[in-house]
Design an enzyme around this catalytic site. Sequence first.
Site, PDB file in Angstrom:
ATOM      1  N   CYS A  86       0.789  -1.246   0.000  1.00  0.00           N
ATOM      2  CA  CYS A  86       0.000   0.000   0.000  1.00  0.00           C
ATOM      3  C   CYS A  86       0.818   1.292   0.000  1.00  0.00           C
ATOM      4  O   CYS A  86       0.731   2.096  -0.927  1.00  0.00           O
ATOM      5  CB  CYS A  86      -0.934   0.014   1.211  1.00  0.00           C
ATOM      6  SG  CYS A  86      -2.022  -1.420   1.343  1.00  0.00           S
ATOM      7  N   HIS A 147      -2.872   6.539   4.625  1.00  0.00           N
ATOM      8  CA  HIS A 147      -1.758   5.617   4.873  1.00  0.00           C
ATOM      9  C   HIS A 147      -0.414   6.148   4.374  1.00  0.00           C
ATOM     10  O   HIS A 147       0.446   5.382   3.945  1.00  0.00           O
ATOM     11  CB  HIS A 147      -2.042   4.240   4.253  1.00  0.00           C
ATOM     12  CG  HIS A 147      -1.331   3.125   4.976  1.00  0.00           C
ATOM     13  ND1 HIS A 147      -1.314   1.825   4.526  1.00  0.00           N
ATOM     14  CD2 HIS A 147      -0.593   3.109   6.131  1.00  0.00           C
ATOM     15  CE1 HIS A 147      -0.625   1.053   5.353  1.00  0.00           C
ATOM     16  NE2 HIS A 147      -0.176   1.822   6.337  1.00  0.00           N
TER      17      HIS A 147
END
Length: 588
Positions: A86, A147
Amino acid sequence: MGARSSSSLFFRSWLALTVSVLLDLKPSACRSLSGSRPNILLLMADDLGIGDVGCYGNDTIRTPNVDRLAADGVMLTQHIAAASVCTPSRAAFLTGRYPLRSGMVSSNGYRVLQWTGVSGGLPPNETTFAKILKDKGYATGLIGKWHLGLNCESSDDYCHHPLSHGFDHFYGMPFSMMGDCEPGEMSEKRAGLEHKLNVCSHVMALAAFTLTAGKLTRLVAGSWTLVICSAIVALLCLTTSYFMGALIVHADCFLMRNHAITEQPMSLQRTTALILKEVSSFVKRNKQGPFLLFVSFLHVHTPLITTENFRGRSPHGLYGDNTEEMDWMVGQILDTLDTEGLTNSTLVYFTSDHGGSLEAQFGNNQYGGWNGIYKGGKGMGGWEGGIRVPGILRWPGVLPAGRLIHEPTSLMDVFPTVVQLGGGQVPHDRVIDGRDLLPLLLGTAQHSEHEFLMHYCESFLHAARWHQRNRGAVWKVHYVTPMFHPDGASACYGRGVCPCFGDKVAHHDPPLLFDLSRDPSEAHALTPDTESSFHQVMERITKAVEDHRRTLSPVPLQLDMPDNIWKPWLQPCCGRFPLCWCDREADP
């Protein structure tokens, strides 16, 4: 003479007809491109496998809304993420640069940001497409997963926050959805931390017991201080282990609107509705345009939070249910564009941040995605299944409907594409690895501008591909590959994710060579005996890798220690730390 006149007349008629057709067809696209700037809607799924989508070959999971986007737009069949996990993939997407250039990688196994309360994140000196478009008058929003870090030195300096990287509005998770957000069998870090803490408590308790026995039998001299300290540490480790699940939920699983925490911890069953409401509100608020909206879905990452309306609908269990709900969310967002009359003035893009997770399983249940015919998955730096993702773009009246493009493209290409569509300039003070997609999408260019693409695992180069245009071949070499576990498996089962270095990876000399144009599944490695141009291909790619490495500059690695460990003073908290709890979403 008569024949020559007839031929001349025919030629003039043909030329006139051709010009009239060109004049009739081209201006509509030109007007769209040179007139008012488009709204830009970017949709990114989390951990979605390319094989989970109907238009990419799945006939058992229903994705009618994503399929409709593909039918009405352009579909990229060789769309590549810059990383197979990610954080680095998203950093590359936003900046148009390999994540190694911004330091959004690690060298010690910490593949992504581990906590919200860490000091690592997307550096302030990096330029995102949101920052450029905001300066050009776009309303910019991010809804969903971030994130990419939050704070640097205090719990409210917001140095890595979306609002510090060009977004006017943020609503969502500053961290990431993960298995630990819901108590149950799926866990990214709780189970590992509990195990370490339990070992700690046992060791310290044994030490306290041994020292106590030694003191009582007069075999150990000195004060009781060491005994007491050992017992206290054992008790602390045991207590922390007991409450670890709750600590993680409060530390990482919360929602923010701009700089304010609105829900800590999240009420997971209402998150989908809240995100859709926020998307609708942003679009309606900014429908006079232009706007850039990045919808970063929490679906389909574990723990696969799925509302009751979609549970049990898919033959692929909870993962299939969650994927179908994500597709329904796409449909709701597209319906909002229709209702507000924005469909024809909005470029829509759909993708996933990387491939599906093969190791996300518990017992007989598979909680990760399917990557179709491609080998490997999430976390595998070079294998195609970890980095080949959906890529769909729709802009009615500008992009041709139903077009398929088989050229190599990258998530990094979104950066220069949207920057130039929005009237901005691609920065010249740094290396930009993305390439403008528009000529390829419109058909004015036959080939992708990417001749070479590099595939990293953390800071280590695992593979590289070469698009040899004159032969129509796409060569790919693997320098390093993970060792699957157990033997004969297709992933690193029991390890969470495959490693990038160490004794659990294989180094290949000579490198493995595949021709993806003939062997997209990377099933048959070529040799000098089976491929006459083996050595020439190797030499060309080796030269390209050397040239690429000369463009790299050393930067601090944001995902290495100590920037990727939890620091209590950086922990966002809507109450007095450590009593972090609030529910402002329920307020009238």
